[in-house]
Motif scaffolding. Structure first.
Motif, PDB file in Angstrom:
ATOM      1  N   GLY A 179       0.811  -1.209   0.000  1.00 30.04           N
ATOM      2  CA  GLY A 179       0.000   0.000   0.000  1.00 30.04           C
ATOM      3  C   GLY A 179       0.842   1.254   0.000  1.00 30.04           C
ATOM      4  O   GLY A 179       0.496   2.257  -0.638  1.00 30.04           O
ATOM      5  N   MET A 180       1.973   1.236   0.696  1.00 33.03           N
ATOM      6  CA  MET A 180       2.811   2.417   0.822  1.00 33.03           C
ATOM      7  C   MET A 180       3.570   2.741  -0.457  1.00 33.03           C
ATOM      8  O   MET A 180       3.743   3.898  -0.827  1.00 33.03           O
ATOM      9  N   LEU A 181       4.002   1.703  -1.185  1.00 31.43           N
ATOM     10  CA  LEU A 181       4.882   1.901  -2.325  1.00 31.43           C
ATOM     11  C   LEU A 181       4.228   1.668  -3.676  1.00 31.43           C
ATOM     12  O   LEU A 181       4.843   1.869  -4.717  1.00 31.43           O
ATOM     13  N   GLY A 182       2.962   1.220  -3.687  1.00 28.04           N
ATOM     14  CA  GLY A 182       2.276   1.015  -4.957  1.00 28.04           C
ATOM     15  C   GLY A 182       2.667  -0.257  -5.659  1.00 28.04           C
ATOM     16  O   GLY A 182       2.545  -0.372  -6.880  1.00 28.04           O
ATOM     17  N   ILE A 183       3.171  -1.245  -4.900  1.00 26.06           N
ATOM     18  CA  ILE A 183       3.520  -2.544  -5.471  1.00 26.06           C
ATOM     19  C   ILE A 183       2.575  -3.596  -4.901  1.00 26.06           C
ATOM     20  O   ILE A 183       1.858  -3.344  -3.946  1.00 26.06           O
ATOM     21  N   GLY A 184       2.583  -4.773  -5.480  1.00 26.04           N
ATOM     22  CA  GLY A 184       1.670  -5.797  -4.995  1.00 26.04           C
ATOM     23  C   GLY A 184       2.115  -6.474  -3.716  1.00 26.04           C
ATOM     24  O   GLY A 184       1.319  -7.043  -2.990  1.00 26.04           O
ATOM     25  N   GLY A 185       3.412  -6.427  -3.425  1.00 20.34           N
ATOM     26  CA  GLY A 185       3.930  -7.027  -2.201  1.00 20.34           C
ATOM     27  C   GLY A 185       4.653  -8.338  -2.416  1.00 20.34           C
ATOM     28  O   GLY A 185       5.334  -8.834  -1.516  1.00 20.34           O
ATOM     29  N   ALA A 186       4.542  -8.941  -3.604  1.00 23.04           N
ATOM     30  CA  ALA A 186       5.193 -10.227  -3.857  1.00 23.04           C
ATOM     31  C   ALA A 186       6.709 -10.113  -3.827  1.00 23.04           C
ATOM     32  O   ALA A 186       7.402 -11.066  -3.475  1.00 23.04           O
ATOM     33  N   ILE A 187       7.246  -8.950  -4.191  1.00 24.64           N
ATOM     34  CA  ILE A 187       8.691  -8.740  -4.170  1.00 24.64           C
ATOM     35  C   ILE A 187       9.239  -8.966  -2.764  1.00 24.64           C
ATOM     36  O   ILE A 187      10.376  -9.388  -2.571  1.00 24.64           O
ATOM     37  N   ILE A 188       8.403  -8.701  -1.748  1.00 25.28           N
ATOM     38  CA  ILE A 188       8.798  -8.879  -0.361  1.00 25.28           C
ATOM     39  C   ILE A 188       8.358 -10.251   0.141  1.00 25.28           C
ATOM     40  O   ILE A 188       9.115 -10.984   0.784  1.00 25.28           O
ATOM     41  N   ASN A 189       7.111 -10.612  -0.137  1.00 26.12           N
ATOM     42  CA  ASN A 189       6.559 -11.855   0.400  1.00 26.12           C
ATOM     43  C   ASN A 189       7.173 -13.112  -0.206  1.00 26.12           C
ATOM     44  O   ASN A 189       7.252 -14.145   0.460  1.00 26.12           O
ATOM     45  N   TYR A 190       7.592 -13.047  -1.451  1.00 31.01           N
ATOM     46  CA  TYR A 190       8.167 -14.242  -2.093  1.00 31.01           C
ATOM     47  C   TYR A 190       9.368 -14.765  -1.304  1.00 31.01           C
ATOM     48  O   TYR A 190       9.389 -15.932  -0.902  1.00 31.01           O
ATOM     49  N   PHE A 199      12.041 -20.859  11.667  1.00 27.63           N
ATOM     50  CA  PHE A 199      11.302 -21.067  12.912  1.00 27.63           C
ATOM     51  C   PHE A 199      10.873 -22.523  13.102  1.00 27.63           C
ATOM     52  O   PHE A 199      10.038 -22.826  13.947  1.00 27.63           O
ATOM     53  N   GLY A 200      11.428 -23.398  12.277  1.00 31.12           N
ATOM     54  CA  GLY A 200      11.175 -24.816  12.457  1.00 31.12           C
ATOM     55  C   GLY A 200       9.947 -25.351  11.762  1.00 31.12           C
ATOM     56  O   GLY A 200       9.544 -26.500  11.989  1.00 31.12           O
ATOM     57  N   PHE A 201       9.328 -24.557  10.897  1.00 29.96           N
ATOM     58  CA  PHE A 201       8.160 -25.024  10.150  1.00 29.96           C
ATOM     59  C   PHE A 201       8.606 -25.606   8.817  1.00 29.96           C
ATOM     60  O   PHE A 201       9.691 -25.316   8.319  1.00 29.96           O
ATOM     61  N   GLY A 202       7.756 -26.412   8.225  1.00 28.54           N
ATOM     62  CA  GLY A 202       8.070 -26.991   6.931  1.00 28.54           C
ATOM     63  C   GLY A 202       8.190 -25.919   5.862  1.00 28.54           C
ATOM     64  O   GLY A 202       7.448 -24.926   5.870  1.00 28.54           O
ATOM     65  N   ALA A 203       9.131 -26.102   4.958  1.00 29.31           N
ATOM     66  CA  ALA A 203       9.344 -25.114   3.902  1.00 29.31           C
ATOM     67  C   ALA A 203       8.271 -25.236   2.822  1.00 29.31           C
ATOM     68  O   ALA A 203       7.851 -26.340   2.475  1.00 29.31           O
ATOM     69  N   PHE A 204       7.836 -24.100   2.309  1.00 28.57           N
ATOM     70  CA  PHE A 204       6.934 -24.097   1.161  1.00 28.57           C
ATOM     71  C   PHE A 204       7.758 -24.360  -0.098  1.00 28.57           C
ATOM     72  O   PHE A 204       8.907 -23.925  -0.200  1.00 28.57           O
ATOM     73  N   SER A 205       7.165 -25.033  -1.065  1.00 37.15           N
ATOM     74  CA  SER A 205       7.821 -25.160  -2.361  1.00 37.15           C
ATOM     75  C   SER A 205       7.708 -23.831  -3.107  1.00 37.15           C
ATOM     76  O   SER A 205       6.893 -22.973  -2.748  1.00 37.15           O
ATOM     77  N   ALA A 206       8.529 -23.658  -4.133  1.00 36.45           N
ATOM     78  CA  ALA A 206       8.469 -22.424  -4.925  1.00 36.45           C
ATOM     79  C   ALA A 206       7.091 -22.241  -5.545  1.00 36.45           C
ATOM     80  O   ALA A 206       6.568 -21.130  -5.633  1.00 36.45           O
ATOM     81  N   HIS A 207       6.468 -23.361  -5.954  1.00 38.71           N
ATOM     82  CA  HIS A 207       5.138 -23.281  -6.548  1.00 38.71           C
ATOM     83  C   HIS A 207       4.096 -22.856  -5.512  1.00 38.71           C
ATOM     84  O   HIS A 207       3.191 -22.070  -5.805  1.00 38.71           O
ATOM     85  N   ASP A 208       4.215 -23.380  -4.279  1.00 37.27           N
ATOM     86  CA  ASP A 208       3.309 -22.959  -3.206  1.00 37.27           C
ATOM     87  C   ASP A 208       3.453 -21.464  -2.934  1.00 37.27           C
ATOM     88  O   ASP A 208       2.466 -20.747  -2.730  1.00 37.27           O
ATOM     89  N   VAL A 209       4.694 -21.002  -2.902  1.00 37.58           N
ATOM     90  CA  VAL A 209       4.961 -19.587  -2.618  1.00 37.58           C
ATOM     91  C   VAL A 209       4.357 -18.699  -3.695  1.00 37.58           C
ATOM     92  O   VAL A 209       3.773 -17.643  -3.399  1.00 37.58           O
ATOM     93  N   THR A 210       4.478 -19.103  -4.960  1.00 38.09           N
ATOM     94  CA  THR A 210       3.905 -18.288  -6.036  1.00 38.09           C
ATOM     95  C   THR A 210       2.381 -18.219  -5.917  1.00 38.09           C
ATOM     96  O   THR A 210       1.784 -17.174  -6.163  1.00 38.09           O
ATOM     97  N   GLY A 211       1.757 -19.329  -5.521  1.00 36.78           N
ATOM     98  CA  GLY A 211       0.301 -19.336  -5.372  1.00 36.78           C
ATOM     99  C   GLY A 211      -0.157 -18.460  -4.225  1.00 36.78           C
ATOM    100  O   GLY A 211      -1.103 -17.665  -4.367  1.00 36.78           O
ATOM    101  N   ILE A 212       0.506 -18.590  -3.063  1.00 40.62           N
ATOM    102  CA  ILE A 212       0.148 -17.761  -1.904  1.00 40.62           C
ATOM    103  C   ILE A 212       0.410 -16.289  -2.209  1.00 40.62           C
ATOM    104  O   ILE A 212      -0.390 -15.409  -1.863  1.00 40.62           O
ATOM    105  N   SER A 213       1.535 -15.997  -2.866  1.00 32.17           N
ATOM    106  CA  SER A 213       1.877 -14.615  -3.210  1.00 32.17           C
ATOM    107  C   SER A 213       0.844 -13.998  -4.140  1.00 32.17           C
ATOM    108  O   SER A 213       0.492 -12.819  -4.013  1.00 32.17           O
TER     109      SER A 213
END
Length: 259
Positions: A21-32, A42-56
């Motif tokens: 919201g602050m910078l006018g981007i979608g946020g995926a650049i940070i969230n990916y 933090f000891g949680f299971g890693a997301f796959s790259a495909h999972d990350v793209t879907g959540i992003s």
């Protein structure tokens, strides 16, 4: 899912959506990179790259909705810019998101790394100051804008982004759009792009449902707050923050790819 996992995903979504919201981007650049690298720390299971793209993709969609809503009465939204770039980026993002399913995990990461490096490079190139130009007097090459938006959409669709992190420097540097018009209009263009990316990710089964729902909740809260902060910040500060974020995530991603 335990409470620690829920809070971790929520905070990742909150940070990305606030910056969106602050910078006018979608946020995926940070969230990916956050979704890719933080949960295992933090000891949680890693997301796959495909999972990350879907959540992003889902995060970008809802963060963009919140950001657009906050800027709707700002007077900085350029409808012509949105028409030409929005329609092209939608087509590109749908093609990219459908095609991403056939790509390897490393291939998806490489596409993200390339996009981030290009965006970081474009953000540090000096440009003529145009922030005094009003929305009514903005002019740009419409067909160049459409072609560039289509290319961005292809890459953004692959990584589950709306493409705002690359659209913003293109609008600033190549099309010479004033910064505040860029931020407000790019949120609307990113929203259109994320519709295509999200549709493709859902259709091809790349969205993890529960993490996506957590991200949606964070986006709806954080994106309007970020937009309010962005309206009050100095333009040069906004550009510097965006450039640093893009460069940092690009470096981190390439280090991961090379390792």
């Amino acid at each position: 899912m335990d409470i620690a996992f829920i809070m971790t995903i929520f905070l990742i979504g909150f940070i990305g959506s606030y910056m969106s919201g602050m910078l006018g981007i979608g946020g995926a650049i940070i969230n990916y990179p956050l979704l890719l690298f933080v949960p295992p720390i933090f000891g949680f299971g890693a997301f796959s790259a495909h999972d990350v793209t879907g959540i992003s993709a889902v995060q970008v969609l809802f963060a963009s909705i919140g950001g657009v809503w906050s800027y709707r009465k700002s007077g900085h939204v350029n409808k012509t810019l949105i028409l030409y770039m929005g329609s092209s980026v939608l087509i590109g993002s749908m093609l990219g998101s459908f095609g991403s399913r056939a790509m390897s995990e490393n291939g998806v990461n490489i596409v993200y790394g390339v996009l981030a490096l290009v965006a970081a490079f474009m953000m540090v190139i000096p440009r003529k100051r145009m922030d005094v130009v009003t929305e009514e007097h903005v002019s740009f090459n419409k067909w160049l804008a459409a072609v560039l938006a289509f290319v961005v959409g292809l890459g953004a669709g692959i990584v589950g982004a709306g493409g705002g992190f690359l659209l913003v420097p293109i609008m600033l540097l190549v099309l010479r759009i004033p910064t505040r018009v860029t931020i407000a209009s790019s949120l609307a263009i990113t929203l259109i792009s994320s519709i295509g990316a999200t549709a493709g990710k859902i259709t091809t089964g790349q969205v993890a449902t529960y993490p996506a729902l957590i991200i949606i909740a964070a986006s709806l809260i954080a994106a309007p707050l970020g937009a309010m902060a962005g309206k009050k910040m100095n333009v040069k500060v906004l550009q510097a923050i965006l450039a640093l974020l893009i460069l940092a995530t690009a470096v981190k991603t390439w280090l991961q790819i090379m390792s």
